[in-house]
Design a protein around this motif. Sequence first.
Motif, PDB file in Angstrom:
ATOM      1  N   TRP A   5       2.449  -0.264   4.089  1.00 36.16           N
ATOM      2  CA  TRP A   5       2.586  -1.565   3.681  1.00 36.16           C
ATOM      3  C   TRP A   5       1.588  -1.365   2.389  1.00 36.16           C
ATOM      4  O   TRP A   5       2.058  -2.055   1.379  1.00 36.16           O
ATOM      5  CB  TRP A   5       2.018  -2.426   4.628  1.00 36.16           C
ATOM      6  CG  TRP A   5       3.075  -2.928   5.565  1.00 36.16           C
ATOM      7  CD1 TRP A   5       4.506  -2.649   5.603  1.00 36.16           C
ATOM      8  CD2 TRP A   5       2.887  -3.714   6.849  1.00 36.16           C
ATOM      9  NE1 TRP A   5       4.933  -2.974   6.613  1.00 36.16           N
ATOM     10  CE2 TRP A   5       4.222  -3.779   7.615  1.00 36.16           C
ATOM     11  CE3 TRP A   5       1.904  -4.378   7.329  1.00 36.16           C
ATOM     12  CZ2 TRP A   5       4.043  -4.444   8.812  1.00 36.16           C
ATOM     13  CZ3 TRP A   5       1.834  -5.160   8.554  1.00 36.16           C
ATOM     14  CH2 TRP A   5       2.958  -5.091   9.195  1.00 36.16           C
ATOM     15  N   VAL A  22       9.815   1.398   4.622  1.00 36.19           N
ATOM     16  CA  VAL A  22       8.990  -0.031   5.019  1.00 36.19           C
ATOM     17  C   VAL A  22       9.669  -0.977   5.772  1.00 36.19           C
ATOM     18  O   VAL A  22       9.187  -1.402   7.019  1.00 36.19           O
ATOM     19  CB  VAL A  22       8.995  -0.676   3.436  1.00 36.19           C
ATOM     20  CG1 VAL A  22       7.730  -1.814   3.728  1.00 36.19           C
ATOM     21  CG2 VAL A  22       8.235   0.149   2.546  1.00 36.19           C
ATOM     22  N   HIS A  62       8.365  -1.808   9.628  1.00 36.23           N
ATOM     23  CA  HIS A  62       8.558  -3.376  10.237  1.00 36.23           C
ATOM     24  C   HIS A  62       9.234  -3.301  11.727  1.00 36.23           C
ATOM     25  O   HIS A  62       9.016  -3.904  12.392  1.00 36.23           O
ATOM     26  CB  HIS A  62       9.321  -4.270   9.442  1.00 36.23           C
ATOM     27  CG  HIS A  62       8.512  -4.504   8.258  1.00 36.23           C
ATOM     28  ND1 HIS A  62       8.657  -4.036   7.083  1.00 36.23           N
ATOM     29  CD2 HIS A  62       7.969  -5.973   8.349  1.00 36.23           C
ATOM     30  CE1 HIS A  62       7.592  -4.618   6.063  1.00 36.23           C
ATOM     31  NE2 HIS A  62       7.270  -5.933   6.642  1.00 36.23           N
ATOM     32  N   THR A  93      -4.364  -3.215   5.946  1.00 36.34           N
ATOM     33  CA  THR A  93      -3.474  -2.901   4.797  1.00 36.34           C
ATOM     34  C   THR A  93      -4.243  -3.078   3.281  1.00 36.34           C
ATOM     35  O   THR A  93      -3.948  -2.186   2.621  1.00 36.34           O
ATOM     36  CB  THR A  93      -2.441  -4.013   4.827  1.00 36.34           C
ATOM     37  OG1 THR A  93      -1.682  -3.692   5.944  1.00 36.34           O
ATOM     38  CG2 THR A  93      -1.196  -3.929   3.722  1.00 36.34           C
TER      39      THR A  93
END
Length: 294
Positions: A16, A216, A221, A243
Motif C-alpha cells: 500500500w 494491490v 486487499h 502504511t
Amino acid sequence: MRVRDFLLLVAVCLIWAFNNVLSKIIVSNWAIPPLFYVTMRFAVVAVVMLPWLLPMPRPAWRIVAIALCLGGGSFALLFMGLQTTSPSAAAIVLQLGVPFTMLLSVLMLGERIHWRRGIGIALTLIGVLIVTWRPGFALSHGLWLVAASAFAGAAGAVLMKQVDDVTPFRFQAWVGFVSVVALGLASATVETGQWTAAAAAGWPFAAAVLFTALVVSVGAHSVYYHLIQRYEANLLAPLTLMTPLGTIGLGVLITHDPFDLRMGIGGALAMIGVLIVALRRKPATELLVEREVR
C-alpha cells in the motif's frame, strides 16, 4: 494476532505504501484524471475476479455499500485529494481512519477497546504524527477529500464485519464490478481528456494500472479482507498505520527524501505502539475457544 498474520499485514502495508507513491505520480506527474485511473484499475479487477462474481452475497444493498466504500469511493476520493496535496499531509489526515473505525466498530459492532490496546493506538498515532507533521499544516480542499476517503474506508471495513460466508475473492469481484459502473459513469460525466492523458503516459501507465489492480487490489486487499474477517476492526485499524511509515521509508529510498532524528524517533514510537497492539494478551475466553477448536 498470530505471527504469520502479522507478517502478512506488514507486507500488505508495504505494498500500500508503494502504491501511495505510485498513485501520486500517476494523478499528479502524469496528469491522469483520478476517476478514470480508478475506473481502469477496477476494470482489470472486475475481469480477473469475474468467475467469483456469482452468486451475489445477500443482502445486496450491503455488498454494494461495501464495494462503494472500500473500492471506488475510498480510492477515488484519495486520488482526487492527491492531485492538490502532498503525500505527507495526506498521510496525516488518513490516520483519521483509526478513530473512525474504532468509533464505528463500537457503535455498529459492539466492540470494546481494552486500555492496553488504547495505549498502543495512542503511541502509534503519536509516532506517525511526529514523522509526518510539517509546519504550516492546513486542511485544504484536497485534504478534506482525503478525510472523506478515510471515513469511507472505515465504514466499509466495519460493514464487512457484518457479512458472513463471503470469500475475499467474491468481495473483490463485487468491489471491482460496482466501482467500474459507478466511477465509469462519474468519469464520463465530469472528466475530460482521459484517453489523451493515458496515451501520453504510454506503457508506464498501463504497467501501473496492472500493478495496482493485480498486486494491490487482487493481492494485498484480498489478504486484508481475509484478515478483517478474522480479527476485530479496531485491532487491524491501528496496525495499518505502518502504511504511512512505509510510504516515508520508500520515499527515502526512491526519491532520496531526507531522514532526520525526528523521523527516527517517530518511527520507533509508532512501531512500539504497533507491537503493543499486535501482541496484546488474549482474554481467557478467547484462549479457551481456540483450544476447543484445535
